[in-house]
Scaffold this motif. Structure first.
Motif, mmCIF file in Angstrom:
data_model
loop_
_atom_site.group_PDB
_atom_site.id
_atom_site.type_symbol
_atom_site.label_atom_id
_atom_site.label_comp_id
_atom_site.label_asym_id
_atom_site.label_seq_id
_atom_site.Cartn_x
_atom_site.Cartn_y
_atom_site.Cartn_z
ATOM 1 N N VAL A 155 0.835 -1.204 0.000
ATOM 2 C CA VAL A 155 0.000 0.000 0.000
ATOM 3 C C VAL A 155 0.871 1.257 0.000
ATOM 4 C CG1 VAL A 155 -1.711 1.331 1.304
ATOM 5 C CG2 VAL A 155 -1.943 -1.158 1.121
ATOM 6 N N THR A 156 1.897 1.249 0.833
ATOM 7 C CA THR A 156 2.781 2.416 0.905
ATOM 8 C C THR A 156 3.525 2.611 -0.409
ATOM 9 O OG1 THR A 156 3.040 2.060 3.283
ATOM 10 C CG2 THR A 156 4.638 3.507 2.214
ATOM 11 N N LYS A 157 3.972 1.518 -1.013
ATOM 12 C CA LYS A 157 4.675 1.589 -2.294
ATOM 13 C C LYS A 157 3.780 2.182 -3.375
ATOM 14 C CE LYS A 157 7.766 0.483 -5.519
ATOM 15 N NZ LYS A 157 9.023 1.243 -5.685
ATOM 16 N N ALA A 158 2.504 1.801 -3.383
ATOM 17 C CA ALA A 158 1.570 2.320 -4.385
ATOM 18 C C ALA A 158 1.327 3.815 -4.207
ATOM 19 C CB ALA A 158 0.249 1.555 -4.308
ATOM 20 N N ALA A 159 1.302 4.267 -2.953
ATOM 21 C CA ALA A 159 1.034 5.688 -2.685
ATOM 22 C C ALA A 159 2.278 6.552 -2.794
ATOM 23 C CB ALA A 159 0.437 5.835 -1.280
ATOM 24 N N TRP A 160 3.449 5.967 -2.551
ATOM 25 C CA TRP A 160 4.702 6.724 -2.424
ATOM 26 C C TRP A 160 4.987 7.661 -3.602
ATOM 27 C CZ3 TRP A 160 7.046 7.426 2.002
ATOM 28 C CH2 TRP A 160 8.365 7.871 2.048
ATOM 29 N N PRO A 161 4.891 7.206 -4.870
ATOM 30 C CA PRO A 161 5.191 8.125 -5.983
ATOM 31 C C PRO A 161 4.298 9.356 -6.002
ATOM 32 C CG PRO A 161 5.088 5.850 -6.750
ATOM 33 C CD PRO A 161 4.546 5.859 -5.347
ATOM 34 N N HIS A 162 3.046 9.181 -5.623
ATOM 35 C CA HIS A 162 2.111 10.320 -5.601
ATOM 36 C C HIS A 162 2.496 11.307 -4.501
ATOM 37 C CE1 HIS A 162 -0.563 8.202 -8.377
ATOM 38 N NE2 HIS A 162 -0.399 7.126 -7.624
ATOM 39 N N LEU A 163 2.898 10.785 -3.350
ATOM 40 C CA LEU A 163 3.302 11.662 -2.249
ATOM 41 C C LEU A 163 4.584 12.414 -2.604
ATOM 42 C CD1 LEU A 163 2.687 9.270 0.803
ATOM 43 C CD2 LEU A 163 1.062 10.770 -0.379
ATOM 44 N N ILE A 164 5.533 11.705 -3.202
ATOM 45 C CA ILE A 164 6.797 12.341 -3.610
ATOM 46 C C ILE A 164 6.544 13.425 -4.650
ATOM 47 C CG2 ILE A 164 8.962 11.954 -4.859
ATOM 48 C CD1 ILE A 164 9.189 10.986 -2.032
ATOM 49 N N GLU A 165 5.727 13.101 -5.643
ATOM 50 C CA GLU A 165 5.466 14.056 -6.728
ATOM 51 C C GLU A 165 4.823 15.336 -6.219
ATOM 52 O OE1 GLU A 165 3.144 14.310 -11.056
ATOM 53 O OE2 GLU A 165 3.128 12.445 -9.893
ATOM 54 N N GLN A 166 3.885 15.223 -5.288
ATOM 55 C CA GLN A 166 3.213 16.418 -4.786
ATOM 56 C C GLN A 166 3.966 17.078 -3.638
ATOM 57 O OE1 GLN A 166 -0.590 14.796 -3.760
ATOM 58 N NE2 GLN A 166 0.018 14.123 -1.720
#
Length: 300
Positions: free
Chosen positions: A131-142
């Protein structure tokens, strides 16, 4: 000051009952749009019922909040990714990830089947990873995000008949400590909560008086704090239960520093055991060779 989550999207795994439900309800009450994830089923993870997630969504909406359900298992990579996808498709983004999903398959280590060991690891630890891996790119990008793991005293201290559960819960410590260093300059904080709560998973394990006082709602404020903009730290573990909250850290004794010009022996350790084991003057463990030790060894 009132802590709010207006304009933010949160996902909470295992939110169909107990702790997860309390987290989801509080976040929604404070303005977050919430993805309620739960495949439903028994505490050993062998059955599924979408009604659990749907009921919490209905409760949130009835109270004036916004929520959608997701029924995927965090133990499945595609399922875990779908939880994040649900957040983005329903609400346009993701800001908060609360990893709460879990199951129990308790037995003493000698009696435990490896399948049960691996299944519990898969749900608790790998599910948190997926779950964290799936969300991580979105959090990093924003450049913003809050991630909360759920650990346990069974892992940090130990319990009886929970080697699988405890191992999974402690594994999260290593994951957290590494991810906190990979957020670069983004305002992403990643922390853990170690809860004690009266839920179906602890029914009969903790005494009746503590069970009655240790409602999930008395833990949820800690999770909401770690999920808020007001949380300005990473890599911390907060114990929460029955209205009690505390910081948990690994400690390191002053220890034994051997002469750098002499090879240490087993006998040195036996003879100086008290120096190694004495926790008087202990400090939080952040590195093995701290500045004082490095100076004694001539390394700085």
């Amino acid at each position: 000051m009132t802590v709010r989550f207006d304009g933010q999207v949160a996902l909470v795994t295992g939110a169909g009952a107990g702790l997860g439900r309390a987290h989801a309800m509080l976040l929604a009450e404070r303005g977050a749009k919430v993805v309620v994830n739960d495949p439903g089923g028994t505490i050993d993870g062998r059955a599924g019922d979408a009604a659990a997630a749907d009921k919490v969504v209905e409760e949130i909406r009835a109270a004036g909040g916004e929520a959608v359900a997701n029924y995927a298992s965090v133990a499945d990579r595609e399922g875990a990714t779908s939880i994040v996808t649900t957040a983005i498709e329903a609400f346009g983004g993701i800001h908060i990830v609360v990893n709460n999903a879990g199951i129990l398959r308790d037995k003493t280590f000698i009696k435990m089947e490896l399948d049960d060991f691996e299944t519990v690891m898969q749900v608790h630890f790998n599910g948190t990873v997926y779950v964290t891996k799936a969300a991580w790119p979105h959090l990093i990008e924003q450049g913003y995000g809050r991630v909360v793991f759920t650990t346990s005293g069974s892992g940090l201290v130990g319990s009886y008949g929970q080697s699988n559960y405890g191992a999974a819960k402690t594994a999260m410590l290593g994951l957290m400590n590494n991810l906190k260093n990979e957020k670069k300059k983004a305002d992403i904080q990643i922390n853990m909560v170690s809860p004690v709560a009266g839920t179906r998973m602890t029914q009969g394990i903790i005494d009746e008086k503590q069970f009655a006082l240790s409602t999930p709602e008395r833990v949820a404020p800690a999770v909401a704090w770690l999920a808020s903009k007001e949380c300005d730290f990473s890599g911390e573990t907060i114990a929460a239960g029955a209205g009690y909250f505390a910081r948990i850290r690994l400690m390191k004794s002053r220890g034994l520093t051997c002469d750098p010009d002499t090879m240490p022996t087993i006998e040195d350790l036996v003879a100086r055991k008290d120096d190694i084991m004495d926790l008087e003057g202990a400090t939080a463990y952040t590195t093995t060779l701290d500045a004082e030790t490095r100076a004694k060894l001539g390394l700085s």
